[in-house]
Write an enzyme that holds these catalytic residues in place. Structure first.
Site, mmCIF file in Angstrom:
data_model
loop_
_atom_site.group_PDB
_atom_site.id
_atom_site.type_symbol
_atom_site.label_atom_id
_atom_site.label_comp_id
_atom_site.label_asym_id
_atom_site.label_seq_id
_atom_site.Cartn_x
_atom_site.Cartn_y
_atom_site.Cartn_z
ATOM 1 N N GLY A 46 0.771 -1.006 0.085
ATOM 2 C CA GLY A 46 0.466 -0.208 -0.357
ATOM 3 C C GLY A 46 0.288 1.426 -0.369
ATOM 4 O O GLY A 46 1.774 1.818 0.279
ATOM 5 N N GLN A 51 3.297 10.128 1.248
ATOM 6 C CA GLN A 51 4.551 9.610 0.961
ATOM 7 C C GLN A 51 5.020 10.083 -0.001
ATOM 8 O O GLN A 51 6.269 9.283 -0.187
ATOM 9 C CB GLN A 51 3.889 8.021 1.287
ATOM 10 C CG GLN A 51 3.775 7.735 2.764
ATOM 11 C CD GLN A 51 3.244 5.947 2.354
ATOM 12 O OE1 GLN A 51 2.277 5.572 1.899
ATOM 13 N NE2 GLN A 51 4.160 5.460 3.562
ATOM 14 N N CYS A 94 5.804 -0.588 7.119
ATOM 15 C CA CYS A 94 4.622 1.171 6.142
ATOM 16 C C CYS A 94 6.622 1.594 5.686
ATOM 17 O O CYS A 94 7.780 1.547 6.398
ATOM 18 C CB CYS A 94 4.919 2.633 7.477
ATOM 19 S SG CYS A 94 4.473 3.976 6.473
ATOM 20 N N LEU A 95 5.960 1.746 4.171
ATOM 21 C CA LEU A 95 7.469 2.060 3.363
ATOM 22 C C LEU A 95 8.369 3.472 4.133
ATOM 23 O O LEU A 95 9.395 3.527 3.691
ATOM 24 C CB LEU A 95 6.674 1.995 1.828
ATOM 25 C CG LEU A 95 6.488 1.091 1.830
ATOM 26 C CD1 LEU A 95 6.255 1.209 -0.030
ATOM 27 C CD2 LEU A 95 7.998 0.135 1.269
ATOM 28 N N HIS A 136 -4.735 2.123 7.429
ATOM 29 C CA HIS A 136 -3.530 2.000 7.758
ATOM 30 C C HIS A 136 -3.298 3.697 6.379
ATOM 31 O O HIS A 136 -2.392 4.187 6.661
ATOM 32 C CB HIS A 136 -2.135 1.058 7.416
ATOM 33 C CG HIS A 136 -1.012 1.888 7.217
ATOM 34 N ND1 HIS A 136 0.062 0.864 8.162
ATOM 35 C CD2 HIS A 136 -0.056 2.448 6.423
ATOM 36 C CE1 HIS A 136 1.130 1.361 7.859
ATOM 37 N NE2 HIS A 136 0.994 1.969 6.701
ATOM 38 N N GLU A 137 -4.013 3.364 5.238
ATOM 39 C CA GLU A 137 -2.426 3.891 3.673
ATOM 40 C C GLU A 137 -3.994 5.451 4.639
ATOM 41 O O GLU A 137 -4.135 7.167 3.502
ATOM 42 C CB GLU A 137 -3.315 3.702 2.782
ATOM 43 C CG GLU A 137 -2.847 2.344 2.352
ATOM 44 C CD GLU A 137 -1.476 2.296 2.779
ATOM 45 O OE1 GLU A 137 -0.877 3.917 2.447
ATOM 46 O OE2 GLU A 137 -0.403 1.365 3.192
ATOM 47 N N HIS A 140 -3.000 8.025 6.387
ATOM 48 C CA HIS A 140 -1.182 8.250 6.173
ATOM 49 C C HIS A 140 -2.347 10.091 5.870
ATOM 50 O O HIS A 140 -1.724 11.352 5.902
ATOM 51 C CB HIS A 140 -0.964 7.820 4.673
ATOM 52 C CG HIS A 140 -0.166 6.771 5.816
ATOM 53 N ND1 HIS A 140 0.935 7.100 5.533
ATOM 54 C CD2 HIS A 140 -0.101 5.585 5.081
ATOM 55 C CE1 HIS A 140 1.753 6.443 5.746
ATOM 56 N NE2 HIS A 140 1.328 5.496 5.122
HETATM 57 NI NI NI Z 1 2.124 3.476 5.473
#
Ligand code: NI
Length: 176
Positions: A46, A51, A94-95, A136-137, A140
């Site tokens: 995701g 991000q 998370c990236l 989660h997304e 963000h």
């Molecule tokens: Ni994330």
């Protein structure tokens, strides 16, 4: 420029609330395509527009398993319109918080309304990994990271390590 650099924490751009898109037009579709490519390259399941430095309410996901056919999802202005009372604890990463993982408690199932790639209003009902990933997304887009759901003690340990790592990278001589 399809694959975009991913911003890592701590960074003020990850803490900002993202703006809704007026409409899913060619520019938003291009962003969705770039984000999906960036996510696959990372690799991740995701990615949210903040991000990659775009303060827009756009997320992409693909929670298909390794041996399954890809199931790319591209959502604009996603909104949780229902969440189950039942909750689950899942390990999340998370990236933007590379190499750190923690268990997060969230509703087990959600229904999300969004604009699709063709600017049509749609709804998806999800449980399991997809429900966790959607939440989660969407977090963000509010400037919330998964580490904001865990204890301050654990969060500070992770953020301190990331800060240190960033400093070390900045001091490293450029490699060609
Ligand atoms: Ni994330």
């Amino acid at each position: 420029m399809p694959v975009r650099p991913i911003i890592t924490a701590p960074d003020p751009r990850l803490k900002a609330r993202a703006r809704p898109v007026a409409k899913v037009d060619d520019a938003v579709r291009r962003l969705m395509d770039d984000m999906l490519e960036t996510m696959y390259a990372a690799p991740g399941i995701g990615l949210a527009a903040p991000q990659v430095g775009e303060s827009l309410r756009v997320i992409v996901l693909d929670v298909a398993g390794k041996d399954e056919k890809p199931q790319p999802m591209k959502l604009a202005n996603p909104e949780i319109v229902w969440a189950s009372d039942e909750r689950v604890r899942c390990e999340e990463g998370c990236l933007s918080v590379p190499e750190h993982y923690a268990e997060v408690d969230r509703p087990a199932a959600v229904r999300v309304r969004y604009l699709d790639y063709q600017n049509e209003i749609r709804e998806v009902e999800a449980d399991g990994t997809l429900a966790t990933c959607l939440q989660h997304e969407i977090d963000h887009l509010e400037g919330t990271l998964f580490v904001d759901h865990i204890s301050a003690l654990k969060r500070n340990i992770i953020l301190r390590k990331l800060k240190k790592q960033k400093r070390a990278e900045a001091e490293e001589p450029a490699r060609s």
